[in-house]
Every structure is written in structure tokens, then in C-alpha cells.
Design a protein around this motif. Structure first.
Motif, PDB file in Angstrom:
ATOM      1  N   PHE A   1       1.952  13.702  -9.403  1.00  0.00           N
ATOM      2  CA  PHE A   1       1.587  15.100  -9.193  1.00  0.00           C
ATOM      3  C   PHE A   1       2.836  15.943  -8.941  1.00  0.00           C
ATOM      4  N   LYS A   2       2.793  17.201  -9.365  1.00  0.00           N
ATOM      5  CA  LYS A   2       3.950  18.085  -9.243  1.00  0.00           C
ATOM      6  C   LYS A   2       4.078  18.716  -7.853  1.00  0.00           C
ATOM      7  N   THR A   3       3.033  18.684  -7.060  1.00  0.00           N
ATOM      8  CA  THR A   3       3.066  19.316  -5.746  1.00  0.00           C
ATOM      9  C   THR A   3       3.873  18.497  -4.748  1.00  0.00           C
ATOM     10  N   ASN A   4       4.204  19.081  -3.621  1.00  0.00           N
ATOM     11  CA  ASN A   4       4.969  18.401  -2.574  1.00  0.00           C
ATOM     12  C   ASN A   4       4.044  17.679  -1.604  1.00  0.00           C
ATOM     13  N   PHE A   5       4.471  16.510  -1.177  1.00  0.00           N
ATOM     14  CA  PHE A   5       3.766  15.707  -0.191  1.00  0.00           C
ATOM     15  C   PHE A   5       4.764  15.391   0.919  1.00  0.00           C
ATOM     16  N   ASP A   6       4.469  15.779   2.146  1.00  0.00           N
ATOM     17  CA  ASP A   6       5.346  15.490   3.274  1.00  0.00           C
ATOM     18  C   ASP A   6       4.609  14.651   4.295  1.00  0.00           C
TER      19      ASP A   6
ATOM     20  N   ALA B   1       0.839  -1.203   0.000  1.00  0.00           N
ATOM     21  CA  ALA B   1       0.000   0.000   0.000  1.00  0.00           C
ATOM     22  C   ALA B   1       0.875   1.255   0.000  1.00  0.00           C
ATOM     23  N   ALA B   2       1.948   1.241   0.773  1.00  0.00           N
ATOM     24  CA  ALA B   2       2.871   2.380   0.795  1.00  0.00           C
ATOM     25  C   ALA B   2       3.516   2.569  -0.573  1.00  0.00           C
ATOM     26  N   SER B   3       3.890   1.474  -1.200  1.00  0.00           N
ATOM     27  CA  SER B   3       4.491   1.527  -2.534  1.00  0.00           C
ATOM     28  C   SER B   3       3.503   2.079  -3.557  1.00  0.00           C
ATOM     29  N   ASP B   4       2.269   1.620  -3.487  1.00  0.00           N
ATOM     30  CA  ASP B   4       1.234   2.130  -4.400  1.00  0.00           C
ATOM     31  C   ASP B   4       0.985   3.616  -4.173  1.00  0.00           C
ATOM     32  N   PHE B   5       0.990   4.035  -2.919  1.00  0.00           N
ATOM     33  CA  PHE B   5       0.805   5.450  -2.581  1.00  0.00           C
ATOM     34  C   PHE B   5       1.889   6.295  -3.241  1.00  0.00           C
ATOM     35  N   VAL B   6       3.142   5.850  -3.156  1.00  0.00           N
ATOM     36  CA  VAL B   6       4.255   6.593  -3.753  1.00  0.00           C
ATOM     37  C   VAL B   6       4.063   6.715  -5.263  1.00  0.00           C
ATOM     38  N   LYS B   7       3.637   5.642  -5.904  1.00  0.00           N
ATOM     39  CA  LYS B   7       3.399   5.686  -7.355  1.00  0.00           C
ATOM     40  C   LYS B   7       2.309   6.695  -7.703  1.00  0.00           C
TER      41      LYS B   7
ATOM     42  N   ARG C   1       9.849  13.548  12.710  1.00  0.00           N
ATOM     43  CA  ARG C   1      10.430  13.474  11.377  1.00  0.00           C
ATOM     44  C   ARG C   1       9.484  13.976  10.307  1.00  0.00           C
ATOM     45  N   VAL C   2      10.085  14.484   9.242  1.00  0.00           N
ATOM     46  CA  VAL C   2       9.356  14.856   8.036  1.00  0.00           C
ATOM     47  C   VAL C   2      10.001  14.088   6.886  1.00  0.00           C
ATOM     48  N   ILE C   3       9.169  13.341   6.160  1.00  0.00           N
ATOM     49  CA  ILE C   3       9.648  12.490   5.072  1.00  0.00           C
ATOM     50  C   ILE C   3       8.961  12.913   3.775  1.00  0.00           C
ATOM     51  N   ASP C   4       9.705  12.925   2.687  1.00  0.00           N
ATOM     52  CA  ASP C   4       9.132  13.193   1.375  1.00  0.00           C
ATOM     53  C   ASP C   4       8.154  12.065   1.035  1.00  0.00           C
ATOM     54  N   GLY C   5       6.905  12.417   0.780  1.00  0.00           N
ATOM     55  CA  GLY C   5       5.880  11.431   0.481  1.00  0.00           C
ATOM     56  C   GLY C   5       6.094  10.696  -0.825  1.00  0.00           C
ATOM     57  N   LYS C   6       7.050  11.143  -1.636  1.00  0.00           N
ATOM     58  CA  LYS C   6       7.359  10.477  -2.898  1.00  0.00           C
ATOM     59  C   LYS C   6       8.559   9.543  -2.766  1.00  0.00           C
ATOM     60  N   SER C   7       9.046   9.354  -1.540  1.00  0.00           N
ATOM     61  CA  SER C   7      10.214   8.518  -1.291  1.00  0.00           C
ATOM     62  C   SER C   7       9.803   7.217  -0.610  1.00  0.00           C
TER      63      SER C   7
END
Length: 83
Positions: A24-29, A13-19, A35-41
Motif C-alpha cells: 500500500f502507498k499510505t504510511n503506517f507508523d 508474523a511481523a515479517s508477513d505484516f511488513v510484506k 518510539r515511532v517506527i515505520d510499519g514497512k521496516s
């Protein structure tokens, strides 16, 4: 900027979320107390405790984004209180 509660029930599910958010071009944190993690990582997300509900901060919210991440939103009421 909008903050919603996110919950992953598996690593897949986490992997699918990243995909999904990578489209999208916007930032997801994703945020925890410390901690703050890049939602695309995927590596960043997997370093978090996936058994917990996480805060997702979306820089530019759109209906398209909210529809795409809907399966991962933990509680709409909780996220609306934080907005």
C-alpha cells in the motif's frame, strides 16, 4: 488517520505484516510510549518488544487495508475507542 492495536505472535508474523503493508502507498507508523517506527521496516519492527500490543497509525485507511491487516489487530473495541 486511524489508529488500531496490533499484536504479533512471532517474528514470522511481523515479517508477513511488513510484506502486506508494503503493498500500500499510505504510511503506517507503529508506536510505543517512546518510539515511532515505520510499519514497512522489518528491522524497525524487530527492534520493538513484540510481546506487547502496539499502536498502528494508518495515514489513509481503506477497507482493503483493514481486511489485509485484520489477522494482526489485537482488539477491535480498543481500536474503535481511539479513532
Amino acid at each position: 488517520m486511524k489508529t488500531v492495536k496490533i499484536k504479533f505472535d512471532s517474528i514470522e508474523a511481523a515479517s508477513d505484516f511488513v510484506k502486506i503493508v508494503a503493498q500500500f502507498k499510505t504510511n503506517f507508523d507503529l508506536m510505543t510510549e517512546r518510539r515511532v517506527i515505520d510499519g514497512k521496516s522489518i528491522l524497525g519492527i524487530l527492534s520493538l518488544d513484540l510481546s506487547r500490543v502496539l499502536d498502528l497509525q494508518i495515514e489513509e485507511e481503506t477497507d482493503e487495508i483493514m481486511d489485509a491487516i485484520a489477522p494482526y489487530v489485537a482488539s477491535k473495541e480498543a481500536s474503535e475507542k481511539r479513532a
